[in-house]
Design a protein around this motif. Structure first.
Motif, short mmCIF file in Angstrom:
data_model
loop_
_atom_site.label_atom_id
_atom_site.label_comp_id
_atom_site.label_asym_id
_atom_site.label_seq_id
_atom_site.Cartn_x
_atom_site.Cartn_y
_atom_site.Cartn_z
N ASP A 220 0.66 2.32 -10.85
CA ASP A 220 1.66 3.22 -10.27
C ASP A 220 1.68 3.01 -8.76
O ASP A 220 0.70 3.30 -8.06
N LYS A 221 2.78 2.52 -8.24
CA LYS A 221 2.88 2.22 -6.81
C LYS A 221 2.64 3.46 -5.96
O LYS A 221 2.10 3.37 -4.84
N GLY A 222 3.02 4.62 -6.46
CA GLY A 222 2.85 5.85 -5.71
C GLY A 222 1.39 6.23 -5.49
O GLY A 222 1.08 6.99 -4.57
N ARG A 223 0.48 5.73 -6.33
CA ARG A 223 -0.95 6.05 -6.19
C ARG A 223 -1.72 4.90 -5.54
O ARG A 223 -2.93 4.99 -5.37
N ARG A 224 -1.03 3.86 -5.18
CA ARG A 224 -1.65 2.68 -4.57
C ARG A 224 -1.83 2.90 -3.07
O ARG A 224 -1.10 3.69 -2.46
N ILE A 225 -2.80 2.21 -2.46
CA ILE A 225 -2.93 2.24 -1.01
C ILE A 225 -1.61 1.78 -0.39
O ILE A 225 -1.06 0.74 -0.76
N ALA A 226 -1.10 2.56 0.57
CA ALA A 226 0.23 2.32 1.09
C ALA A 226 0.24 1.56 2.41
O ALA A 226 1.25 0.97 2.79
N ASP A 227 -0.88 1.56 3.14
CA ASP A 227 -0.91 0.98 4.49
C ASP A 227 -2.08 0.01 4.59
O ASP A 227 -3.22 0.36 4.26
N ILE A 228 -1.82 -1.19 5.04
CA ILE A 228 -2.87 -2.21 5.14
C ILE A 228 -3.98 -1.79 6.10
O ILE A 228 -5.12 -2.24 5.96
N SER A 229 -3.69 -0.92 7.05
CA SER A 229 -4.71 -0.48 8.00
C SER A 229 -5.83 0.28 7.29
O SER A 229 -6.98 0.25 7.74
N ARG A 230 -5.52 0.94 6.18
CA ARG A 230 -6.57 1.65 5.42
C ARG A 230 -7.51 0.64 4.76
O ARG A 230 -8.72 0.89 4.66
N VAL A 231 -6.99 -0.48 4.33
CA VAL A 231 -7.84 -1.53 3.78
C VAL A 231 -8.73 -2.10 4.89
O VAL A 231 -9.93 -2.32 4.70
N GLN A 232 -8.13 -2.33 6.06
CA GLN A 232 -8.90 -2.85 7.19
C GLN A 232 -10.02 -1.89 7.59
O GLN A 232 -11.14 -2.32 7.89
N ASP A 233 -9.74 -0.59 7.60
CA ASP A 233 -10.76 0.40 7.98
C ASP A 233 -11.94 0.35 7.03
O ASP A 233 -13.10 0.43 7.45
N HIS A 234 -11.66 0.24 5.73
CA HIS A 234 -12.74 0.18 4.73
C HIS A 234 -13.59 -1.07 4.95
O HIS A 234 -14.83 -0.99 4.96
N LEU A 235 -12.96 -2.22 5.16
CA LEU A 235 -13.70 -3.47 5.36
C LEU A 235 -14.52 -3.41 6.65
O LEU A 235 -15.65 -3.90 6.70
N GLN A 236 -13.97 -2.77 7.69
CA GLN A 236 -14.69 -2.66 8.95
C GLN A 236 -15.94 -1.80 8.79
O GLN A 236 -16.99 -2.10 9.37
N ARG A 237 -15.84 -0.73 7.99
CA ARG A 237 -17.02 0.12 7.75
C ARG A 237 -18.12 -0.66 7.04
O ARG A 237 -19.30 -0.53 7.37
N VAL A 238 -17.73 -1.46 6.05
CA VAL A 238 -18.72 -2.28 5.34
C VAL A 238 -19.33 -3.31 6.30
O VAL A 238 -20.53 -3.57 6.27
N TRP A 239 -18.50 -3.88 7.17
CA TRP A 239 -18.98 -4.86 8.15
C TRP A 239 -20.03 -4.24 9.07
O TRP A 239 -21.07 -4.83 9.34
N GLN A 240 -19.74 -3.03 9.58
CA GLN A 240 -20.68 -2.36 10.48
C GLN A 240 -21.98 -2.00 9.75
O GLN A 240 -23.07 -2.14 10.30
N LYS A 241 -21.85 -1.55 8.51
CA LYS A 241 -23.04 -1.23 7.72
C LYS A 241 -23.87 -2.47 7.47
O LYS A 241 -25.11 -2.45 7.53
N ASN A 242 -23.19 -3.58 7.24
CA ASN A 242 -23.87 -4.85 7.02
C ASN A 242 -24.63 -5.28 8.27
O ASN A 242 -25.74 -5.81 8.19
N LYS A 243 -24.04 -5.06 9.45
CA LYS A 243 -24.71 -5.40 10.71
C LYS A 243 -25.99 -4.58 10.90
O LYS A 243 -27.00 -5.09 11.35
N LYS A 244 -25.93 -3.28 10.56
CA LYS A 244 -27.12 -2.43 10.68
C LYS A 244 -28.22 -2.91 9.74
O LYS A 244 -29.40 -2.90 10.09
N GLU A 245 -27.83 -3.30 8.53
CA GLU A 245 -28.82 -3.79 7.58
C GLU A 245 -29.48 -5.07 8.09
O GLU A 245 -30.68 -5.27 7.92
N LYS A 246 -28.70 -5.93 8.74
CA LYS A 246 -29.26 -7.17 9.27
C LYS A 246 -30.25 -6.91 10.39
O LYS A 246 -31.23 -7.63 10.56
#
Length: 434
Positions: A220-246
């Motif tokens: 259902d398109k209405g329940r899908r992520i609507a803005d690519i910036s939200r995908v970027q924010d999620h990936l950036q959080r994982v990236w930062q968490k990954n840096k702390k783990e390193k």
């Protein structure tokens, strides 16, 4: 080739040809750069998307999108002259490597998001690619390139209903069923690419991204992520968490020399294999050549690798530093673990030295090794290795046979894993762990 183009370009190769289309690799006579010329025959059946692709690319300027250099025509053909993109498709890259690190996944995913964000925020109207799939993504050194804008559309303020575009396996439900498309359609296609890439990650690493991908792929398109910036924010959080783990991981020495007892014992092979292993394991490492042999230059000469704007050359998990590249002009070496191929010369500035010697009688060297030297044997039997190790009063690592240094076998991976744990940790970290 058109008369208008033949005075500026020299044909190198025909890449693709049908009764209506011809794609030619050419070299610019003035600069020597390689370009691609796409020609399509003039007739009533000429696809509309050919002209749309040309008009779209003229207005785009992004490192992840091919550059349109010019358009031309003659009595028989329309022509588009584009930047030549060197590299493998993402599909070829993944199938060739079979597995990738979490860092590689994140770097690829964030680059793709940035390209899509550029298209979706284009002024005055957003641009939809509408045919996102691994075959349309080229891994060009450390830069991904999105190609084939033949199905791309401009999303006007009045909205558009585009039907039957895209590739069935990656197309969103609204494309397949004739519904209205928007930015969420591209997000669905990107989610399909992410889900495919996750198959090449270790199982425990996939879990961090499954929730994100699920929201990108909602039917259902209405329940899908609507803005690519939200995908970027999620990936950036994982990236930062990954840096702390390193940061909490044990740190490796940042300068490792590889020295051969004499020429031809395999020191370069060991150095290249170590760089590939470290990058594959998630550490950023690069090879530096301090011998007289033009190793990196030959890789470029024979198209084994491509060069990035950072002065590094890239080939699969291998990274090599060209001393005459842009990185040197900045006055400082790149960040990461340096693996120095020293030939037969020692490097007093290295934190550790891997000393490669041969078990062949005519290549043996009776030499007392320094304390920080790590003994690696090539072509030794276990009995001979034990005797030599006792003489040197050092542990010896027997380097397993492998045909290609860029493809580290499981035996070589196990050897380097043990060597890192026992020999290559920073002394400060070792003391902290004691």
């Amino acid at each position: 080739m058109s008369y208008f183009l033949s005075d500026r370009y020299e044909t190198q190769d025909v890449l693709y040809e049908t009764s209506h289309t011809r794609v030619v690799l050419v070299r610019a006579l003035d600069t020597g750069d390689l370009h691609v010329i796409k020609g399509i025959r003039k007739d009533p059946t000429t696809p509309e998307h050919f002209f749309l692709e040309a008009s779209l690319l003229q207005d785009l300027s992004h490192p992840g999108i091919p550059i349109l250099l010019e358009t031309e025509e003659d009595e028989s053909y329309f022509y588009i002259v584009e930047e030549y993109i060197y590299g493998d498709s993402l599909d070829q890259y993944l199938l060739y490597h079979q597995n990738i690190s979490q860092d590689t996944f994140l770097q690829f995913a964030m680059q793709l998001c940035e390209i899509i964000r550029y298209l979706h925020t284009h002024d005055p109207y957003p641009i939809l690619h509408l045919d996102l799939k691994p075959d349309h993504i080229i891994v060009c050194g450390n830069q991904l390139k999105l190609i084939d804008f033949g199905n791309a559309k401009i999303l006007t303020s009045s909205g558009n209903d585009f039907q039957n575009f895209g590739t069935k396996k990656y197309a969103a439900p609204e494309q397949k069923h004739g519904g209205a498309v928007d930015q969420r359609t591209d997000i669905y296609g990107l989610g399909k690419i992410f889900s495919y890439m996750l198959l090449f990650l270790p199982m425990q690493k996939r879990l961090r991204f499954l929730g994100l991908v699920t929201r990108m792929l909602r039917y259902d398109k209405g329940r899908r992520i609507a803005d690519i910036s939200r995908v970027q924010d999620h990936l950036q959080r994982v990236w930062q968490k990954n840096k702390k783990e390193k940061k909490n991981k044990k740190h490796l020495l940042n300068r490792i020399a590889v020295v051969g007892s004499e020429s031809g014992v395999g020191a370069t092979h060991v150095a290249v294999a170590l760089v590939c292993y470290l990058n594959r394991a998630g550490f950023y490492a690069y090879y530096r050549n301090e011998t007289e042999a033009p190793t990196l230059e030959r890789m470029l000469q024979y198209n084994m690798a491509c060069i990035g704007q950072d002065g590094m050359i890239y080939h699969e998990f291998f990274r090599g530093y060209l001393d005459d590249g842009p990185a040197l002009a900045k006055g400082e070496p790149p960040y990461g673990i340096q693996v120095i191929d020293c030939g037969c010369r020692t490097d007093v500035t290295a934190g550790a030295t891997i000393y490669v010697c041969s078990g062949r009688v005519w290549q043996r060297q009776e030499k007392v090794l320094a304390e920080n030297m790590i003994l690696v044997g090539n072509h030794f039997s276990r009995q001979e290795a034990g005797q030599y190790a006792r003489v040197q009063k050092k542990r010896m690592y027997l380097f397993p046979w492998q045909k290609n240094p860029f493809h580290t076998t499981l035996a070589v991976q196990r050897l380097f894993s043990k060597m890192i744990e026992r020999e290559l940790l920073c002394e400060k970290k070792k003391q902290a762990d004691a």
